[in-house]
Write an enzyme that holds these catalytic residues in place. Structure first.
Site, PDB file in Angstrom:
ATOM      1  N   CYS A   2      -4.586   2.098   5.324  1.00 20.16           N
ATOM      2  CA  CYS A   2      -5.614   2.830   6.315  1.00 20.16           C
ATOM      3  C   CYS A   2      -5.588   2.127   7.776  1.00 20.16           C
ATOM      4  O   CYS A   2      -4.908   1.048   7.639  1.00 20.16           O
ATOM      5  CB  CYS A   2      -6.975   2.483   5.987  1.00 20.16           C
ATOM      6  SG  CYS A   2      -7.183   3.184   4.218  1.00 20.16           S
ATOM      7  N   ARG A  27       1.570   3.663   9.435  1.00 17.16           N
ATOM      8  CA  ARG A  27       1.098   2.915   8.195  1.00 17.16           C
ATOM      9  C   ARG A  27       0.890   3.649   6.978  1.00 17.16           C
ATOM     10  O   ARG A  27       0.758   3.023   5.825  1.00 17.16           O
ATOM     11  CB  ARG A  27      -0.355   2.241   8.620  1.00 17.16           C
ATOM     12  CG  ARG A  27      -0.257   1.065   9.815  1.00 17.16           C
ATOM     13  CD  ARG A  27      -1.436   0.845  10.137  1.00 17.16           C
ATOM     14  NE  ARG A  27      -2.494   0.331   9.305  1.00 17.16           N
ATOM     15  CZ  ARG A  27      -2.608  -0.989   9.214  1.00 17.16           C
ATOM     16  NH1 ARG A  27      -1.884  -1.831  10.204  1.00 17.16           N
ATOM     17  NH2 ARG A  27      -3.329  -1.770   8.279  1.00 17.16           N
ATOM     18  N   TRP A  75      -6.010   6.308   3.518  1.00 16.07           N
ATOM     19  CA  TRP A  75      -4.856   6.398   2.560  1.00 16.07           C
ATOM     20  C   TRP A  75      -5.677   6.346   1.280  1.00 16.07           C
ATOM     21  O   TRP A  75      -6.290   5.258   0.994  1.00 16.07           O
ATOM     22  CB  TRP A  75      -3.999   5.175   2.646  1.00 16.07           C
ATOM     23  CG  TRP A  75      -2.737   5.261   1.970  1.00 16.07           C
ATOM     24  CD1 TRP A  75      -1.624   5.781   1.924  1.00 16.07           C
ATOM     25  CD2 TRP A  75      -2.426   4.620   0.297  1.00 16.07           C
ATOM     26  NE1 TRP A  75      -0.690   5.675   1.026  1.00 16.07           N
ATOM     27  CE2 TRP A  75      -1.112   5.038   0.000  1.00 16.07           C
ATOM     28  CE3 TRP A  75      -3.147   3.542  -0.219  1.00 16.07           C
ATOM     29  CZ2 TRP A  75      -0.518   4.440  -1.206  1.00 16.07           C
ATOM     30  CZ3 TRP A  75      -2.896   3.334  -1.352  1.00 16.07           C
ATOM     31  CH2 TRP A  75      -1.323   3.602  -1.744  1.00 16.07           C
ATOM     32  N   ASN A 100     -11.291  -0.323   5.950  1.00 14.74           N
ATOM     33  CA  ASN A 100     -10.066  -0.629   5.000  1.00 14.74           C
ATOM     34  C   ASN A 100     -10.248  -1.524   3.970  1.00 14.74           C
ATOM     35  O   ASN A 100     -11.030  -2.644   4.262  1.00 14.74           O
ATOM     36  CB  ASN A 100      -8.883  -1.318   6.045  1.00 14.74           C
ATOM     37  CG  ASN A 100      -8.472  -0.296   7.050  1.00 14.74           C
ATOM     38  OD1 ASN A 100      -8.982   0.710   6.997  1.00 14.74           O
ATOM     39  ND2 ASN A 100      -7.638  -0.756   8.009  1.00 14.74           N
ATOM     40  N   GLY A 101      -9.577  -1.377   2.795  1.00 16.12           N
ATOM     41  CA  GLY A 101      -9.636  -2.290   1.544  1.00 16.12           C
ATOM     42  C   GLY A 101     -10.435  -1.686   0.531  1.00 16.12           C
ATOM     43  O   GLY A 101     -10.417  -0.554   0.645  1.00 16.12           O
ATOM     44  N   GLU A 483      18.384  -2.785  -2.673  1.00 15.98           N
ATOM     45  CA  GLU A 483      17.772  -2.456  -1.520  1.00 15.98           C
ATOM     46  C   GLU A 483      18.383  -0.962  -0.880  1.00 15.98           C
ATOM     47  O   GLU A 483      17.361   0.089  -0.593  1.00 15.98           O
ATOM     48  CB  GLU A 483      18.123  -3.341  -0.362  1.00 15.98           C
ATOM     49  CG  GLU A 483      17.752  -2.979   1.042  1.00 15.98           C
ATOM     50  CD  GLU A 483      16.152  -2.497   1.137  1.00 15.98           C
ATOM     51  OE1 GLU A 483      15.233  -2.939   0.278  1.00 15.98           O
ATOM     52  OE2 GLU A 483      15.673  -2.218   2.267  1.00 15.98           O
ATOM     53  N   LYS A 487      15.868   2.543  -0.583  1.00 11.43           N
ATOM     54  CA  LYS A 487      15.920   2.911   0.351  1.00 11.43           C
ATOM     55  C   LYS A 487      16.090   4.621   0.216  1.00 11.43           C
ATOM     56  O   LYS A 487      15.088   5.415   0.682  1.00 11.43           O
ATOM     57  CB  LYS A 487      17.001   2.681   1.503  1.00 11.43           C
ATOM     58  CG  LYS A 487      16.752   1.576   2.371  1.00 11.43           C
ATOM     59  CD  LYS A 487      15.909   1.627   3.377  1.00 11.43           C
ATOM     60  CE  LYS A 487      14.433   1.170   2.871  1.00 11.43           C
ATOM     61  NZ  LYS A 487      13.986  -0.205   2.715  1.00 11.43           N
ATOM     62  N   GLU A 490      12.731   6.139  -1.683  1.00 16.55           N
ATOM     63  CA  GLU A 490      11.651   5.907  -0.640  1.00 16.55           C
ATOM     64  C   GLU A 490      11.412   6.964   0.117  1.00 16.55           C
ATOM     65  O   GLU A 490      10.627   7.917   0.242  1.00 16.55           O
ATOM     66  CB  GLU A 490      11.471   4.651   0.138  1.00 16.55           C
ATOM     67  CG  GLU A 490      11.015   3.501  -0.368  1.00 16.55           C
ATOM     68  CD  GLU A 490      11.270   2.369   0.588  1.00 16.55           C
ATOM     69  OE1 GLU A 490      10.072   1.658   0.645  1.00 16.55           O
ATOM     70  OE2 GLU A 490      12.323   2.174   1.236  1.00 16.55           O
ATOM     71  N   HIS A 506      25.980  -2.581 -20.203  1.00 18.98           N
ATOM     72  CA  HIS A 506      24.858  -2.801 -21.325  1.00 18.98           C
ATOM     73  C   HIS A 506      23.855  -1.574 -21.120  1.00 18.98           C
ATOM     74  O   HIS A 506      22.690  -1.941 -21.173  1.00 18.98           O
ATOM     75  CB  HIS A 506      24.145  -4.319 -20.845  1.00 18.98           C
ATOM     76  CG  HIS A 506      25.223  -5.344 -21.008  1.00 18.98           C
ATOM     77  ND1 HIS A 506      25.793  -5.627 -22.456  1.00 18.98           N
ATOM     78  CD2 HIS A 506      25.983  -6.116 -20.225  1.00 18.98           C
ATOM     79  CE1 HIS A 506      26.682  -6.566 -22.213  1.00 18.98           C
ATOM     80  NE2 HIS A 506      26.693  -6.708 -21.126  1.00 18.98           N
ATOM     81  N   LYS A 605       3.090   1.554   5.076  1.00 13.48           N
ATOM     82  CA  LYS A 605       3.897   0.730   5.526  1.00 13.48           C
ATOM     83  C   LYS A 605       3.397  -0.676   5.532  1.00 13.48           C
ATOM     84  O   LYS A 605       3.949  -1.753   5.042  1.00 13.48           O
ATOM     85  CB  LYS A 605       3.880   0.921   7.314  1.00 13.48           C
ATOM     86  CG  LYS A 605       4.530  -0.230   8.257  1.00 13.48           C
ATOM     87  CD  LYS A 605       6.108  -0.071   7.977  1.00 13.48           C
ATOM     88  CE  LYS A 605       7.163  -0.904   8.452  1.00 13.48           C
ATOM     89  NZ  LYS A 605       8.105  -1.083   8.042  1.00 13.48           N
TER      90      LYS A 605
END
Ligand code: G6P
Length: 610
Positions: A2, A27, A75, A100-101, A483, A487, A490, A506, A605
């Site tokens: 948010c 964000r 969000w 926010n929160g 990583e 990427k 995402e 394995h 973000k």
């Protein structure tokens, strides 16, 4: 996540608020809203599901005069993305709130407010703040007092701004667990969850601290700390440039940020390495004293920053001669763990506000870690303020949700940390000089590596209709493989997994067939021959391989394997160099698939809730 923007000015503020929301889009959010009030107490509130542009479109058909206003990008946490759940939330026809929160005790509060006759029109936790303020306002002398009484009843995290349309000359803001900055203008003041939102109108900011409540009018900002005492918070000049939020010539922020890496690395190293030595002051004035006593390093982070920590573990144990553990913040904070003697607690975070990482830092302090250090990109952020030492990354604003330049800059910072701790644990001056020399080569090496973009763009065509991908690497490169997989998932929504190549037998070998692309990172290091054996294992099972290999590693393309030459580099910096082609690959695959590269679905973000 948010975003919040607020303003109290003489001029109309709707456009300022809208531009602020645009600058916070990075964000991640799913709806947006605005409320503006004029001097005659006439208030207009607009809320829209979807992009800020959807809100801008309805604003075109609706006059929003007024010098005081609040705006928000939401969000979703409690309740689906919908107009009714979008902020600002209202109560009693005069209180308006953005938040926010997460308010953890919202259900109990909701029940008691219902009993008092308040009607809820959303499924959000935020609406309880609006009703509580309205309730408390009835028996308080001021909006400020009503907010003070309200926050005393809230459990959880909030950065919130409250507007009472009957008092259009002021906003009251409160912070606990979710960042807020106050922007200082001439005869006007602003608030936001991120200074980037306000750079078009001011460059002077004060960061609210935990528990702070502030009353903001055109002419004054009065801040009170958690005890209610009036306090002043230092006003800083913004270090970010105004155009930090511009894409420039690039189609996406992510591409811009990938290409900014040589410059970002140059910046992060500037003044921190000489010809042969690492400057200990890179980690703050007390770094020499703190780092000389370290015997163990505990690294905590989330997401991409966690992967940087995984690479650093190899470096710290190999070069600096200290043991190192790396853990995801959300796990660390909820388990009982052992504190090694003389441990340095390191958080890695681009934003400095990731809720789990911050909670882990606070826990570490209670647990008795000797010293805390953060590697962070945002000055004035919570992690920077609450850590003993800070390495400021200087990566510049990172807007794309998928982190790119922050990661490679974090790795540079972690290498400097390795060299410094190593200095006190037997690393020779020659070894330190070799490390510094490799770092000096890095910006150029990354420039060369970025020229792989043309070939990778072509290669990406082969991935666009894939549903799965497997990434392999050994040593530090196993973390780079992780990583790379992160990427790809995402931003292109392709299911991707990463394995240390030695672990293939394995389990993941069972997945190999001609439909499963296997991406291998193969620098020319002491594990190359081992990695080649793993490549043969995949080949023997009909796998389809894409190998990013050192130009001197003697891999050759054939029917089952595409080899992409990566410029030869020092093994020390190879994890940083090999990150680049993997970033480019996921970027181009996402572009071909037509996904929202900079704001991938469901992701944010800055993750300021746990
Ligand atoms: C989110 C972002 C990631 C980031 C992670 C940790 O998930 O989308 O890109 O790596 O948070 O963020 P931090 O700011 O703590 O590095």
């Amino acid at each position: 996540m948010c975003g919040i923007v607020g303003a109290v000015a003489q001029r109309d503020v709707a456009d300022i608020l809208l531009e602020g929301l645009r600058r916070l889009e990075y964000r991640g959010y799913d709806s947006a809203g605005i409320a503006v009030v004029d001097g005659d107490q006439q208030l207009v509130r607009l809320r829209q599901v979807g992009k800020v542009q959807a809100l801008a479109d309805v604003m075109k058909n609706q006059l929003l005069p007024g010098g005081t206003g609040i705006a928000h990008t939401r969000w979703a946490t409690h309740g689906e993305p919908s107009e009714a759940n979008a902020h600002p939330h209202a109560s009693s026809g005069h209180i308006y709130v953005v938040h926010n929160g997460i308010i953890e005790n919202y259900q109990i509060l909701r029940e008691s407010l219902r009993e008092r006759g308040y009607l809820f029109t959303s499924e959000t936790d935020t609406e309880v703040i609006a009703h509580l303020v309205a309730f408390e306002r009835e028996s308080s002398d001021s909006l400020l007092e009503a907010v003070q009484r309200t926050v005393a009843q809230l459990e959880g995290a909030y950065g919130t701004v409250i507007l009472d349309k009957r008092e259009p000359e002021r906003l009251v803001v409160a912070r606990s667990g979710s960042p807020l900055v106050i922007g200082y203008g001439l005869g006007e003041h602003f608030v936001a969850s991120d200074q980037l939102a306000l750079l078009p109108v001011t460059r002077r900011f004060a960061f609210l601290e935990e528990g702070d409540i502030a009353e903001v009018t055109r002419f004054s900002v009065q801040i009170y700390d958690k005890t209610g005492a009036a306090v002043s918070r230092e006003i800083h000049d913004a270090e970010m440039s105004f155009d930090a939020g511009d894409k420039g010539e690039y189609r996406h922020y992510m591409l811009k940020e990938i290409h900014e890496q040589p410059a970002a690395i140059q910046r992060t190293l500037e003044g921190r390495i000489s010809q042969e030595r690492i400057e200990v002051t890179a980690f703050g004035p007390q770094a020499a004293e703190f780092l000389s006593q370290i015997e163990h390093v505990q690294i905590i982070a989330c997401g991409t920053s966690y992967h940087a920590g995984l690479v650093a573990r190899y470096w710290l144990e190999q070069w600096a001669g200290v043991s190192c553990n790396v853990e995801i913040a959300s796990e660390f904070r909820y388990r009982k763990s052992y504190v090694h003697p003389n441990s340095l607690f390191v958080t890695i975070s681009q934003s400095g506000e990731t809720a789990d990482t911050l909670a882990a830092l606070r826990l570490a302090k209670e647990m008795g870690y000797k010293t805390t250090l953060t590697l962070c990109n945002v000055s004035g952020s919570s992690l920077v303020r609450e850590s003993d030492m800070a390495y400021m990354m200087r990566a510049g604003a990172e807007i794309g949700v998928a982190s790119t330049k922050a990661f490679t800059v974090q790795l540079c910072g972690l290498m400097l940390l390795t060299g410094l701790i190593g200095r006190y644990n037997g690393m020779t001056t020659e070894q330190e000089a070799a490390m510094v020399d490799a770092l000096h080569q890095l910006p150029n090496k990354l420039e060369q590596t970025l020229s792989m973009a043309v070939d990778i763009e072509t290669l990406a065509e082969e991935f666009a209709d894939r549903h799965h991908a497997l990434f392999l690497g050994r040593g530090e490169q196993s973390a780079i493989a992780m990583e790379g997989a992160l990427k790809l998932k995402e931003i292109s929504y392709i299911h991707a997994e990463a394995y240390a190549a030695g672990e293939l037998k394995h389990g993941p070998l069972a997945l190999i067939d001609a439909h499963m692309p296997v991406i291998v990172v193969a620098p020319n290091n002491e594990l190359l021959e081992k990695l080649k054996s793993n490549v043969e294992e995949v080949r023997a099972r009909g796998g389809l391989m894409y190998v990013f290999a050192d130009s001197q590693a003697a891999f050759a393309s054939d029917a089952t394997m595409r080899v992409l030459d990566v410029p030869h580099c020092d093994a020390l910096i190879a994890p940083i160099v090999y990150t680049i082609p993997l970033q480019l690959l996921s970027y181009y695959v996402a572009v071909i698939k037509g996904t929202d590269v900079d704001q991938p679905r469901n992701l944010a973000k800055s993750v300021t809730v746990e």
